[in-house]
Motif scaffolding. Sequence first.
Motif, mmCIF file in Angstrom:
data_model
loop_
_atom_site.group_PDB
_atom_site.id
_atom_site.type_symbol
_atom_site.label_atom_id
_atom_site.label_comp_id
_atom_site.label_asym_id
_atom_site.label_seq_id
_atom_site.Cartn_x
_atom_site.Cartn_y
_atom_site.Cartn_z
ATOM 1 N N UNK A 41 4.579 5.567 19.033
ATOM 2 C CA UNK A 41 3.070 5.174 18.676
ATOM 3 C C UNK A 41 2.647 5.889 17.583
ATOM 4 N N UNK A 42 3.170 7.118 17.500
ATOM 5 C CA UNK A 42 2.768 7.803 16.089
ATOM 6 C C UNK A 42 3.481 6.981 14.800
ATOM 7 N N UNK A 43 4.639 6.725 15.047
ATOM 8 C CA UNK A 43 5.476 6.016 14.058
ATOM 9 C C UNK A 43 4.705 4.781 13.688
ATOM 10 N N UNK A 44 4.127 4.046 14.545
ATOM 11 C CA UNK A 44 3.215 2.907 14.460
ATOM 12 C C UNK A 44 2.042 3.148 13.595
ATOM 13 N N UNK A 45 1.238 4.155 14.018
ATOM 14 C CA UNK A 45 0.117 4.602 13.153
ATOM 15 C C UNK A 45 0.246 5.047 11.942
ATOM 16 N N UNK A 46 1.564 5.830 11.714
ATOM 17 C CA UNK A 46 1.738 6.277 10.328
ATOM 18 C C UNK A 46 2.420 5.383 9.694
ATOM 19 N N UNK A 47 2.809 3.959 9.949
ATOM 20 C CA UNK A 47 3.535 3.000 9.348
ATOM 21 C C UNK A 47 2.502 2.118 8.793
ATOM 22 N N UNK A 48 1.382 2.040 9.403
ATOM 23 C CA UNK A 48 0.259 0.739 9.116
ATOM 24 C C UNK A 48 -0.365 0.811 7.775
ATOM 25 N N UNK A 49 -0.107 -0.367 7.443
ATOM 26 C CA UNK A 49 -0.518 -0.577 5.916
ATOM 27 C C UNK A 49 -2.280 -0.352 5.846
ATOM 28 N N UNK A 50 -2.964 -0.624 6.884
ATOM 29 C CA UNK A 50 -4.368 -0.487 6.856
ATOM 30 C C UNK A 50 -4.472 0.480 8.462
ATOM 31 N N UNK A 51 -5.572 1.146 8.255
ATOM 32 C CA UNK A 51 -5.714 1.953 9.521
ATOM 33 C C UNK A 51 -5.709 1.085 10.866
#
Length: 364
Positions: A186-196
Motif C-alpha cells: 500500500x505504501x509502495x502504491x501511494x509513493x508511486x502514484x503520479x497524482x496523489x
Amino acid sequence: MTPSVQLSIVVPTFNEAANLSVLVERIGVAMGDVNWEVIFVDDDSPDGTAAEARRLGRENGRVRCLQRIDRRGLSSACIEGMLASSAPCIAVMDADLQHDERLLPTMYDTLTNEDLDVVVGSRHVAGGDAEAFSDDRARKSELATRLSRMVVPEELLDPMSGFFMIRREAFEACMRNLSGIGFKILMDLFASAPQPLRFRELPYSFGERHAGESKLDNQAIWDYGMLLLDKLVGRWVPVRFVAFIAVGGIGVFVHMAMLAGLYQALDYGFVTAQVWATLVAMTVNFVINNLITYRDLQLKGWDWLKGWISFVLACSVGAVANVGVAGYLFAGDTGWFLAGLAGIVVGAVWNYAITQLYTWRAAS
Ligand code: GDD
Ligand code: MN
C-alpha cells in the motif's frame, strides 16, 4: 455470456494451505451479489498451498491461482496478482483471516460510489484496532508508519495496512513506478502514484491469525528500509547497489580480520594470508548478498555452489580491473588517493553488474 468480474481479490500466500477454504467460504458469504473472484498468488509454498488453491478452483470457478517458482515477496506477489486481473476494482488481503472480509462490501460500495482511487482497511481510524499485535510489534509498526511520512501523505493513518481496494485506473497509473520490495504494497502504491491518490480509510479490527504463522521477520524490516530508500533515491541509484556496497563494507572488515589472524597471529606468508583473506571475504560477501540483497532470488543447493563460483570469478576480474584502473591513473598524474578510490569504484560497479547478471540473474 457469463457476467464479468467486478472485483478481483488478490491474496498473497506462503504456507497458508489450511486457511484457503475458510477464507473463500467467508468471502462468498460476505460478498452478496457483487461478482467477485479471488486470485491466490503463491510462491511455491512447501505446504502445498498452490495445489489447495487449484483444488478449490475446480470446485468454484471464482478461485484462481497464480503460482510463482523460485520467487519470494509479498509486494511483488500482490503486484503480479493485480496484473492478472481484468476487473475494474481490485482488493488485496491476507490469507490468514486477520483482515475482516466483512468489510469488503462496504469497501466496494465506497470505492464505486464515491470519487476515490483507494479505500483502505485501517486500524488507526476511530473504530479500528490492532489488539492482536504484541507490544513489540505495535512499536515497530508505529516507527515504520512514522518513517513512511517521508514518502506518503500524512493524512493516511494506516499506510502499513495490507488490506485495501483500488480502482484499476489508479493501479495502472502507478504500476510502472512500483518498487515491489518487501511487505508494504500500500505504501509502495501511494509513493508511486503520479497524482496523489484520493482515498478513504474504513476502520476494522486486525484479528488473530487463523492457522500457520506470520512471515514478518527481520528480513521484512530490512526490506522495509530498502523500500523507503528506493522511494527516496531509487530514481538515481538502484537500492540493490546500495545494499551490495554495504555488504562489501562488511567484507572489508572480514578481510582485514582474517589477514591479521593469518599473517600476524599464525605467521603465514603475506601473500598466502592475503589470498585466503580475499577468498573468505568474497565467500562471506556472497553468503550475505544471497541471504539479504538477493533474498528474492536466493540460490540454494547446486545453484548455490555455481553461484559462489561465478561470484568469486566475477570479483576476481573486478579486482584485476580495480588494480588496472588505479595503476593506469597513478602512472598518469592522478594522486594515490584518487587513483585508489577510482579503482575501488570501478571494481565495485563491475562486481555488482556482473554478479547481478550471472550469479543471481536479476531482471534489473
Ligand atoms: N506470495 C507470497 N510470498 N505471500 C507471502 C509472502 C511471500 O513471500 N510472505 C507473506 N505472504 C503472505 C502470507 O501468506 C499472508 O497471506 C500475507 O502475505 C501476510 O503475511 P503475514 O505473515 O500474515 O503478515 P503479518 O500478519 O505479520 O502482517 C500483515 O499485517 C500487516 C499489518 O498492517 C500483512 O498484511 C501486512 O501487509 C500488513 O501490513
Ligand atoms: Mn498475518
